[in-house]
Design a protein around this motif. Structure first.
Motif, PDB file in Angstrom:
ATOM      1  N   THR A   1       0.854  -1.185   0.000  1.00  0.00           N
ATOM      2  CA  THR A   1       0.000   0.000   0.000  1.00  0.00           C
ATOM      3  C   THR A   1       0.889   1.233   0.000  1.00  0.00           C
ATOM      4  O   THR A   1       1.984   1.228   0.572  1.00  0.00           O
ATOM      5  N   GLU A   2       0.413   2.286  -0.623  1.00  0.00           N
ATOM      6  CA  GLU A   2       1.174   3.535  -0.674  1.00  0.00           C
ATOM      7  C   GLU A   2       0.217   4.712  -0.533  1.00  0.00           C
ATOM      8  O   GLU A   2      -0.768   4.816  -1.273  1.00  0.00           O
ATOM      9  N   VAL A   3       0.500   5.550   0.433  1.00  0.00           N
ATOM     10  CA  VAL A   3      -0.280   6.772   0.654  1.00  0.00           C
ATOM     11  C   VAL A   3       0.626   7.957   0.381  1.00  0.00           C
ATOM     12  O   VAL A   3       1.687   8.099   0.998  1.00  0.00           O
ATOM     13  N   LYS A   4       0.224   8.803  -0.538  1.00  0.00           N
ATOM     14  CA  LYS A   4       1.006   9.998  -0.855  1.00  0.00           C
ATOM     15  C   LYS A   4       0.134  11.236  -0.665  1.00  0.00           C
ATOM     16  O   LYS A   4      -1.018  11.271  -1.087  1.00  0.00           O
ATOM     17  N   SER A   5       0.705  12.228  -0.036  1.00  0.00           N
ATOM     18  CA  SER A   5       0.010  13.496   0.160  1.00  0.00           C
ATOM     19  C   SER A   5       0.989  14.626  -0.120  1.00  0.00           C
ATOM     20  O   SER A   5       2.076  14.663   0.465  1.00  0.00           O
ATOM     21  N   THR A   6       0.633  15.501  -1.023  1.00  0.00           N
ATOM     22  CA  THR A   6       1.482  16.643  -1.339  1.00  0.00           C
ATOM     23  C   THR A   6       0.709  17.927  -1.092  1.00  0.00           C
ATOM     24  O   THR A   6      -0.383  18.114  -1.607  1.00  0.00           O
ATOM     25  N   THR A   7       1.284  18.790  -0.287  1.00  0.00           N
ATOM     26  CA  THR A   7       0.663  20.062   0.050  1.00  0.00           C
ATOM     27  C   THR A   7       1.607  21.190  -0.338  1.00  0.00           C
ATOM     28  O   THR A   7       2.785  21.167   0.015  1.00  0.00           O
ATOM     29  N   THR A   8       1.114  22.137  -1.081  1.00  0.00           N
ATOM     30  CA  THR A   8       1.920  23.297  -1.453  1.00  0.00           C
ATOM     31  C   THR A   8       1.735  24.394  -0.419  1.00  0.00           C
ATOM     32  O   THR A   8       0.614  24.777  -0.097  1.00  0.00           O
ATOM     33  N   LEU A   9       2.843  24.875   0.113  1.00  0.00           N
ATOM     34  CA  LEU A   9       2.817  25.930   1.120  1.00  0.00           C
ATOM     35  C   LEU A   9       3.376  27.218   0.518  1.00  0.00           C
ATOM     36  O   LEU A   9       4.502  27.222   0.010  1.00  0.00           O
ATOM     37  N   LEU A  10       2.604  28.261   0.562  1.00  0.00           N
ATOM     38  CA  LEU A  10       3.040  29.553   0.040  1.00  0.00           C
ATOM     39  C   LEU A  10       3.337  30.480   1.208  1.00  0.00           C
ATOM     40  O   LEU A  10       2.422  30.977   1.860  1.00  0.00           O
ATOM     41  N   THR A  11       4.617  30.667   1.482  1.00  0.00           N
ATOM     42  CA  THR A  11       4.995  31.582   2.559  1.00  0.00           C
ATOM     43  C   THR A  11       5.487  32.916   1.998  1.00  0.00           C
ATOM     44  O   THR A  11       6.047  33.725   2.711  1.00  0.00           O
ATOM     45  N   SER A  12       5.280  33.149   0.718  1.00  0.00           N
ATOM     46  CA  SER A  12       5.731  34.397   0.097  1.00  0.00           C
ATOM     47  C   SER A  12       4.952  35.601   0.604  1.00  0.00           C
ATOM     48  O   SER A  12       5.328  36.736   0.342  1.00  0.00           O
ATOM     49  N   ILE A  13       3.862  35.335   1.351  1.00  0.00           N
ATOM     50  CA  ILE A  13       3.108  36.463   1.904  1.00  0.00           C
ATOM     51  C   ILE A  13       3.917  37.166   2.993  1.00  0.00           C
ATOM     52  O   ILE A  13       3.589  38.281   3.378  1.00  0.00           O
ATOM     53  N   PHE A  14       4.982  36.521   3.482  1.00  0.00           N
ATOM     54  CA  PHE A  14       5.838  37.148   4.487  1.00  0.00           C
ATOM     55  C   PHE A  14       7.093  37.670   3.794  1.00  0.00           C
ATOM     56  O   PHE A  14       7.988  36.900   3.470  1.00  0.00           O
ATOM     57  N   THR A  15       7.149  38.924   3.572  1.00  0.00           N
ATOM     58  CA  THR A  15       8.283  39.517   2.875  1.00  0.00           C
ATOM     59  C   THR A  15       9.279  40.160   3.821  1.00  0.00           C
ATOM     60  O   THR A  15      10.374  40.517   3.419  1.00  0.00           O
ATOM     61  N   THR A  16       8.901  40.312   5.081  1.00  0.00           N
ATOM     62  CA  THR A  16       9.792  40.989   6.025  1.00  0.00           C
ATOM     63  C   THR A  16      10.281  40.083   7.135  1.00  0.00           C
ATOM     64  O   THR A  16      11.126  40.486   7.931  1.00  0.00           O
ATOM     65  N   SER A  17       9.776  38.869   7.219  1.00  0.00           N
ATOM     66  CA  SER A  17      10.221  37.968   8.274  1.00  0.00           C
ATOM     67  C   SER A  17      10.163  36.527   7.804  1.00  0.00           C
ATOM     68  O   SER A  17       9.437  36.187   6.866  1.00  0.00           O
ATOM     69  N   ASP A  18      10.955  35.680   8.461  1.00  0.00           N
ATOM     70  CA  ASP A  18      10.971  34.256   8.156  1.00  0.00           C
ATOM     71  C   ASP A  18       9.834  33.552   8.887  1.00  0.00           C
ATOM     72  O   ASP A  18       9.171  34.124   9.749  1.00  0.00           O
ATOM     73  N   THR A  19       9.638  32.265   8.533  1.00  0.00           N
ATOM     74  CA  THR A  19       8.584  31.480   9.173  1.00  0.00           C
ATOM     75  C   THR A  19       9.156  30.174   9.696  1.00  0.00           C
ATOM     76  O   THR A  19      10.208  29.701   9.255  1.00  0.00           O
ATOM     77  N   ASP A  20       8.449  29.593  10.650  1.00  0.00           N
ATOM     78  CA  ASP A  20       8.772  28.260  11.167  1.00  0.00           C
ATOM     79  C   ASP A  20       7.675  27.289  10.752  1.00  0.00           C
ATOM     80  O   ASP A  20       6.484  27.632  10.792  1.00  0.00           O
ATOM     81  N   LEU A  21       8.071  26.081  10.360  1.00  0.00           N
ATOM     82  CA  LEU A  21       7.105  25.053   9.970  1.00  0.00           C
ATOM     83  C   LEU A  21       7.148  23.917  10.988  1.00  0.00           C
ATOM     84  O   LEU A  21       8.219  23.425  11.339  1.00  0.00           O
ATOM     85  N   TYR A  22       5.976  23.514  11.456  1.00  0.00           N
ATOM     86  CA  TYR A  22       5.849  22.415  12.420  1.00  0.00           C
ATOM     87  C   TYR A  22       5.033  21.278  11.792  1.00  0.00           C
ATOM     88  O   TYR A  22       4.016  21.528  11.124  1.00  0.00           O
ATOM     89  N   VAL A  23       5.482  20.064  12.025  1.00  0.00           N
ATOM     90  CA  VAL A  23       4.725  18.871  11.636  1.00  0.00           C
ATOM     91  C   VAL A  23       4.583  18.002  12.890  1.00  0.00           C
ATOM     92  O   VAL A  23       5.572  17.735  13.577  1.00  0.00           O
ATOM     93  N   SER A  24       3.368  17.576  13.190  1.00  0.00           N
ATOM     94  CA  SER A  24       3.151  16.699  14.345  1.00  0.00           C
ATOM     95  C   SER A  24       2.073  15.675  14.007  1.00  0.00           C
ATOM     96  O   SER A  24       1.144  15.957  13.245  1.00  0.00           O
ATOM     97  N   PHE A  25       2.214  14.471  14.582  1.00  0.00           N
ATOM     98  CA  PHE A  25       1.212  13.423  14.379  1.00  0.00           C
ATOM     99  C   PHE A  25       1.467  12.302  15.370  1.00  0.00           C
ATOM    100  O   PHE A  25       2.503  12.270  16.059  1.00  0.00           O
ATOM    101  N   GLU A  26       0.535  11.372  15.448  1.00  0.00           N
ATOM    102  CA  GLU A  26       0.704  10.139  16.195  1.00  0.00           C
ATOM    103  C   GLU A  26       0.574   8.960  15.236  1.00  0.00           C
ATOM    104  O   GLU A  26      -0.161   9.040  14.244  1.00  0.00           O
ATOM    105  N   ALA A  27       1.293   7.878  15.532  1.00  0.00           N
ATOM    106  CA  ALA A  27       1.281   6.721  14.636  1.00  0.00           C
ATOM    107  C   ALA A  27       1.254   5.427  15.434  1.00  0.00           C
ATOM    108  O   ALA A  27       1.835   5.336  16.520  1.00  0.00           O
ATOM    109  N   LEU A  28       0.557   4.449  14.861  1.00  0.00           N
ATOM    110  CA  LEU A  28       0.510   3.098  15.421  1.00  0.00           C
ATOM    111  C   LEU A  28       0.902   2.131  14.315  1.00  0.00           C
ATOM    112  O   LEU A  28       0.235   2.044  13.283  1.00  0.00           O
TER     113      LEU A  28
END
Length: 354
Positions: free
Chosen positions: A180-207
């Motif tokens: 089985t194969e699950v693929k998920s692609t999400t495009t993130l546009l952070t270009s709305i921030f022109t004066t500061s950087d951003t931090d990206l967080y990923v969190s989940f639980e798995a069994l």
């Protein structure tokens, strides 16, 4: 008449020998299963240095694509591989206005047709993710997957949940595989921030449930293998800079790397509760393995100080099984077959004398 009797005897002996090599003795099987459940998958994009809270999330995700693929196959000894497959995909967008081709009417966001290997029992029903387990009479190989909920589709605070399973059991000679194969692609546009950087967080639980057994009553050639792979990748769509994360359960090592450095300096594992990139196999009888989690484990990642720009975040999760079985009849059974062949030789010699 003698000639006709000889032909019948040859056929009987051939049939008996074939039955000896094909039949499975009682309490004999080769088995493998790999099942992965991911729940509460959340992606947060906040101004650099800000807390990862809903109020700080800038909601920079613009669009998404989900893909599911299930395959299951069986190859009898001396035969041709037969394969069943099922899959599905859907897309949607959040910006500039929400729209989706994924299901958001109460059922799963995306479900793929279950795959049951032809030539074996079709035991797995659609969207049934129960572990079927091993037994001494049935043979099967199947795979199924589903994206139950997705944050970017519902846009109501619901987080992303997925489930997938690959499972194979042989009581007959041959080779069976499931994937089985699950693929998920999400495009993130952070270009709305022109004066500061951003931090990206990923969190989940798995069994993760990953185990297998070889339980045969006599000699032969046997293999049982099961595996899981989970990879997160963040790519800058303009510069090509890329970060990858393969959770391994090793909290002493930062498993987030980029294409230029061995370890990404701005990428930190916050939680790494277990090994999601693992393969186990055995090829001797009797034997078994078990790399399963006893409960849901927590995982988390932070990529700090992302420059303004366009990024793609992808999740790829696979579960696989592979079992091989070539049962060799017990010495006593082979002796009986030998006596039958000797008897056939005697009949042949007597017919020549006559």
């Amino acid at each position: 008449m003698i000639k006709h009797s000889k032909v019948k005897t040859i056929a009987a002996v051939a049939s008996a020998c074939a039955a000896l090599f094909a039949a499975a003795p009682a309490s004999a099987y080769v088995y493998a299963v790999s099942k992965l459940e991911i729940k509460d998958l959340d992606i947060g994009i906040v101004p650099a240095g800000a807390a990862n809270t809903a109020i700080n999330d800038v909601g920079a995700a613009s669009n998404y694509t989900f893909n599911l693929t299930n395959t299951a196959s069986f190859t009898p000894i001396g035969g041709v591989t037969a394969t069943d497959s099922g899959g599905g995909s859907c897309t949607g967008q959040v910006l500039p206005s929400p729209s989706t081709l994924c299901n958001n009417s109460g059922g799963p966001i995306l479900g793929a047709k279950v795959a049951n290997a032809p030539g074996l029992l079709s035991l797995r029903a659609e969207d049934n993710f129960a572990i079927l387990g091993s037994n001494n009479t049935q043979s099967y190989s199947n795979a199924d997957s589903e994206i139950t909920t997705a944050k970017l589709v519902n846009l109501d605070g619901t987080k992303t949940n997925t489930v997938q399973i690959a499972e194979s059991l042989l009581n007959v000679n041959g080779t069976a595989k499931a994937n089985t194969e699950v693929k998920s692609t999400t495009t993130l546009l952070t270009s709305i921030f022109t004066t500061s950087d951003t931090d990206l967080y990923v969190s989940f639980e798995a069994l993760l449930t990953l185990k297998g057994n070889i339980a045969e009553s006599s000699g032969g050639v046997y293999t049982s293998s099961a595996g899981s792979n989970v990879t997160f990748t963040l790519s800058n769509n303009i510069t090509g800079d890329e970060w990858t994360w393969n959770p391994s359960g090793n909290t002493a090592t930062n498993n987030c790397v980029d294409q230029d450095d061995v370890v990404a300096a701005n990428c930190t594992e916050l939680n790494d509760g277990g090994n999601l990139n693992v393969t186990r196999s055995r090829s001797f009888n009797p034997s078994g393995y078990d790399a399963s989690f006893d409960s849901f484990k927590s995982f988390g990642l932070k990529i700090a100080n992302l420059a303004a720009g366009s990024y793609s975040l992808s999740l790829q999760a696979t579960t696989t099984t592979s079992v091989d079985r070539l049962h060799v009849p017990e010495p006593g059974s082979l002796a009986l077959a030998g006596l039958a062949l000797l008897g056939l030789g005697a009949v042949s010699r007597r017919s020549r004398k006559q």
